[in-house]
Design an enzyme around this catalytic site. Structure first.
Site, mmCIF file in Angstrom:
data_model
loop_
_atom_site.group_PDB
_atom_site.id
_atom_site.type_symbol
_atom_site.label_atom_id
_atom_site.label_comp_id
_atom_site.label_asym_id
_atom_site.label_seq_id
_atom_site.Cartn_x
_atom_site.Cartn_y
_atom_site.Cartn_z
ATOM 1 N N HIS A 136 0.876 -1.197 0.000
ATOM 2 C CA HIS A 136 0.000 0.000 0.000
ATOM 3 C C HIS A 136 0.899 1.227 0.000
ATOM 4 O O HIS A 136 1.480 1.586 1.029
ATOM 5 C CB HIS A 136 -0.898 -0.006 1.248
ATOM 6 C CG HIS A 136 -1.842 1.151 1.306
ATOM 7 N ND1 HIS A 136 -3.184 0.992 1.574
ATOM 8 C CD2 HIS A 136 -1.664 2.474 1.136
ATOM 9 C CE1 HIS A 136 -3.784 2.169 1.571
ATOM 10 N NE2 HIS A 136 -2.869 3.087 1.313
ATOM 11 N N HIS B 293 1.488 5.389 -1.783
ATOM 12 C CA HIS B 293 1.035 6.507 -2.628
ATOM 13 C C HIS B 293 2.264 7.143 -3.267
ATOM 14 O O HIS B 293 3.138 7.654 -2.556
ATOM 15 C CB HIS B 293 0.310 7.566 -1.782
ATOM 16 C CG HIS B 293 -0.915 7.047 -1.114
ATOM 17 N ND1 HIS B 293 -2.165 7.115 -1.690
ATOM 18 C CD2 HIS B 293 -1.084 6.418 0.065
ATOM 19 C CE1 HIS B 293 -3.054 6.555 -0.880
ATOM 20 N NE2 HIS B 293 -2.427 6.122 0.188
ATOM 21 N N ARG C 22 1.744 9.412 -5.885
ATOM 22 C CA ARG C 22 1.291 10.668 -6.520
ATOM 23 C C ARG C 22 1.688 10.666 -8.004
ATOM 24 O O ARG C 22 1.785 9.630 -8.617
ATOM 25 C CB ARG C 22 1.830 11.919 -5.806
ATOM 26 C CG ARG C 22 1.752 11.880 -4.284
ATOM 27 C CD ARG C 22 0.357 11.732 -3.768
ATOM 28 N NE ARG C 22 0.326 11.891 -2.319
ATOM 29 C CZ ARG C 22 -0.635 11.399 -1.554
ATOM 30 N NH1 ARG C 22 -1.642 10.712 -2.069
ATOM 31 N NH2 ARG C 22 -0.606 11.615 -0.254
ATOM 32 N N ASN D 296 -5.483 6.983 -5.915
ATOM 33 C CA ASN D 296 -6.239 8.206 -5.600
ATOM 34 C C ASN D 296 -5.543 9.473 -6.083
ATOM 35 O O ASN D 296 -5.261 10.394 -5.321
ATOM 36 C CB ASN D 296 -6.548 8.288 -4.086
ATOM 37 C CG ASN D 296 -5.298 8.353 -3.224
ATOM 38 O OD1 ASN D 296 -4.238 7.878 -3.624
ATOM 39 N ND2 ASN D 296 -5.414 8.934 -2.045
ATOM 40 N N LYS E 116 -9.414 -0.831 -5.489
ATOM 41 C CA LYS E 116 -9.453 -0.153 -4.189
ATOM 42 C C LYS E 116 -10.804 0.492 -3.953
ATOM 43 O O LYS E 116 -11.296 1.237 -4.795
ATOM 44 C CB LYS E 116 -8.357 0.933 -4.164
ATOM 45 C CG LYS E 116 -8.342 1.780 -2.899
ATOM 46 C CD LYS E 116 -7.809 1.025 -1.708
ATOM 47 C CE LYS E 116 -7.982 1.817 -0.418
ATOM 48 N NZ LYS E 116 -6.728 2.368 0.079
ATOM 49 N N HIS F 146 -10.507 0.783 2.157
ATOM 50 C CA HIS F 146 -10.271 1.809 3.181
ATOM 51 C C HIS F 146 -11.433 1.687 4.156
ATOM 52 O O HIS F 146 -12.557 2.073 3.848
ATOM 53 C CB HIS F 146 -10.206 3.208 2.561
ATOM 54 C CG HIS F 146 -9.906 4.265 3.590
ATOM 55 N ND1 HIS F 146 -8.707 4.923 3.660
ATOM 56 C CD2 HIS F 146 -10.643 4.732 4.631
ATOM 57 C CE1 HIS F 146 -8.716 5.765 4.687
ATOM 58 N NE2 HIS F 146 -9.895 5.672 5.297
ATOM 59 N N HIS G 91 -4.504 -0.708 6.055
ATOM 60 C CA HIS G 91 -4.052 0.065 7.229
ATOM 61 C C HIS G 91 -4.977 -0.106 8.428
ATOM 62 O O HIS G 91 -5.572 0.849 8.916
ATOM 63 C CB HIS G 91 -3.853 1.547 6.894
ATOM 64 C CG HIS G 91 -4.863 2.161 5.963
ATOM 65 N ND1 HIS G 91 -6.220 2.032 6.152
ATOM 66 C CD2 HIS G 91 -4.714 2.898 4.837
ATOM 67 C CE1 HIS G 91 -6.837 2.663 5.196
ATOM 68 N NE2 HIS G 91 -5.962 3.191 4.380
ATOM 69 N N LEU H 178 -5.052 9.071 8.005
ATOM 70 C CA LEU H 178 -6.342 8.370 8.100
ATOM 71 C C LEU H 178 -6.161 6.927 7.662
ATOM 72 O O LEU H 178 -5.546 6.699 6.622
ATOM 73 C CB LEU H 178 -7.392 9.063 7.225
ATOM 74 C CG LEU H 178 -7.836 10.424 7.763
ATOM 75 C CD1 LEU H 178 -8.694 11.149 6.747
ATOM 76 C CD2 LEU H 178 -8.594 10.270 9.089
ATOM 77 N N ASP I 287 1.452 2.628 3.590
ATOM 78 C CA ASP I 287 0.617 3.820 3.408
ATOM 79 C C ASP I 287 1.486 5.073 3.404
ATOM 80 O O ASP I 287 1.077 6.122 3.902
ATOM 81 C CB ASP I 287 -0.493 3.920 4.462
ATOM 82 C CG ASP I 287 -1.612 4.847 3.995
ATOM 83 O OD1 ASP I 287 -1.600 5.264 2.819
ATOM 84 O OD2 ASP I 287 -2.499 5.156 4.807
ATOM 85 N N ALA J 79 -4.182 14.593 5.346
ATOM 86 C CA ALA J 79 -3.859 13.354 6.062
ATOM 87 C C ALA J 79 -2.778 12.603 5.301
ATOM 88 O O ALA J 79 -2.865 12.457 4.081
ATOM 89 C CB ALA J 79 -5.106 12.483 6.176
HETATM 90 O O1 DOR Z 1 -3.537 9.380 5.643
HETATM 91 C C1 DOR Z 1 -3.904 9.032 4.532
HETATM 92 N N1 DOR Z 1 -3.369 9.580 3.417
HETATM 93 N N2 DOR Z 1 -4.857 8.113 4.414
HETATM 94 C C2 DOR Z 1 -5.393 7.787 3.234
HETATM 95 O O2 DOR Z 1 -6.255 6.951 3.206
HETATM 96 C C3 DOR Z 1 -4.983 8.496 2.011
HETATM 97 C C4 DOR Z 1 -3.638 9.039 2.135
HETATM 98 C C5 DOR Z 1 -3.307 10.027 1.047
HETATM 99 O O3 DOR Z 1 -3.569 9.751 -0.117
HETATM 100 O O4 DOR Z 1 -2.736 11.070 1.376
HETATM 101 ZN ZN ZN Z 2 -3.350 5.055 1.674
#
Ligand code: DOR
Ligand code: ZN
Length: 346
Positions: free
Chosen positions: A14, A16, A18, A42, A100, A137, A175, A220, A248, A264
């Protein structure tokens, strides 16, 4: 005490990355240590179709150094308009590893997520048929539910009913942050697993408010009480195949975190393996580190563990990490575990 540990190269289930200049800056933090990682969809706009996933994978690969053996695994962002045929095509073509589910409004860039899970029933049934896992999630979005209770309420009111309606669907509770989540996963012998982040093994909710508000510990699902953190640690270090690493790692530039309404996300990729070795050593469970970071997730997802290895060394002096990663859009603060780390990737 062991001074060196050689493990199969880990998987991050998991992450990110970007896009654009932020991705360019953060990608190596993961690619240098991991064999592969499951990349969250996302973006703005999100990765919703097979074509989007192919294009995003190409952009990731274009930023990897030519000699890199890191392989991104892609996900699709489930919406109420997602086509079961497109999902099946993407899975059969080997483009995606999972889908997801973000409840709409639950977290960063989740506005296009799912409001009513019965509207995605046809896609979930198809996924169960073809054995494609669903990453979830797990938080309700009802503002009347206390933020610290949203995971437990989600399990009872959304996740369990969804799983009962879709027998055979392979689910990953992403998570997981509560003892309730750990117990729910432990109560099932098949088709349910959970990822655990690095930071949720190291911080509880007090860290977010220690001496003031600490935006870099806000993510989160939000970190919970200490007894929840201890339940996560026990699950992670146990060797139980239902629990595995999903960092995460979620970079946001400092301006977006240190703000009246901060985003978050904890950016932990660069020091994650040092942190995890520290946690497993504290729990006298270094022998189970490889299961957690390299084996359990691969087995649940049905992929082969990496043939390559990584070596961690324990050094006497504390390891020093850059506290920030620079990007064209601003600095990104790296997770500070607030303790000395001694394990370092050799
Ligand atoms: O803290 C988080 N950040 N939780 C998520 O589910 C998404 C993530 C984000 O994309 O920044
Ligand atoms: Zn995440």
């Amino acid at each position: 005490m062991a001074a060196e540990l050689t493990l199969r190269r880990p998987f991050d289930w998991h992450v990110h990355f970007r896009d654009g200049s932020v991705m360019r800056a953060v990608l190596s933090g993961t690619a240098e240590h991991f064999a592969s990682a499951l990349v969250m969809p996302n973006l703005v706009p999100p990765v919703v179709t097979m074509d989007d996933a192919v294009a995003y994978r190409d952009r990731i690969n274009a930023y990897l150094p030519p000699n890199s053996e890191f392989e991104p695994m892609m996900t699709l962002y489930l919406t109420e308009a997602t086509s079961a045929d497109d999902v099946e095509k993407a899975a059969k073509a080997g483009v995606i590893t999972a889908v997801k589910l973000y409840p709409a409004g639950a977290t960063t860039n989740s506005d296009s997520g799912v409001r009513d899970t019965t509207k995605v029933a046809a896609v979930l049934e198809r996924m169960a048929e073809i054995g494609l896992p669903l990453c979830v999630h797990g938080e309700v979005t009802d503002p009347d539910i206390d933020i610290f209770d949203r995971e437990a309420v989600f399990i009872e009111t959304v996740l369990d009913p969804l799983r009962r309606r879709t027998p055979g669907l392979r689910v990953i509770m992403e998570h997981v942050t509560t003892e309730d989540g750990v117990k729910y996963v432990q109560s099932e012998s098949e088709n349910l697993a959970a990822t655990i982040t690095t930071h949720h093994l190291m911080i509880n909710r007090n860290h977010i408010f220690k001496g003031g508000i600490r935006p870099h510990y806000y993510c989160l699902p939000i970190a919970k009480r200490e007894h929840h953190r201890l339940a996560l640690r026990a699950a992670a270090v146990s060797g139980d195949g239902r629990f595995f690493l999903g960092t995460d790692s979620a970079p946001h530039v400092d301006g977006a975190k240190e703000s009246a309404c901060g985003c978050a996300g904890v950016y932990n990729a660069p020091n994650t393996l040092s942190c995890l070795a520290h946690v497993f050593e504290e729990e006298s469970a270094l022998d189970n580190l490889e299961a957690f970071v390299s084996m359990n997730g691969a087995s649940y997802y049905g992929v082969s563990p990496s043939e390559k290895t990584i070596t961690l060394k324990r050094q006497g002096t504390a390891v020093s990490y850059k506290s920030k990663v620079k990007t064209e859009e601003g600095d990104i603060t790296v997770f500070d575990p607030e303790c000395d780390l001694h394990w370092v990737v050799a």
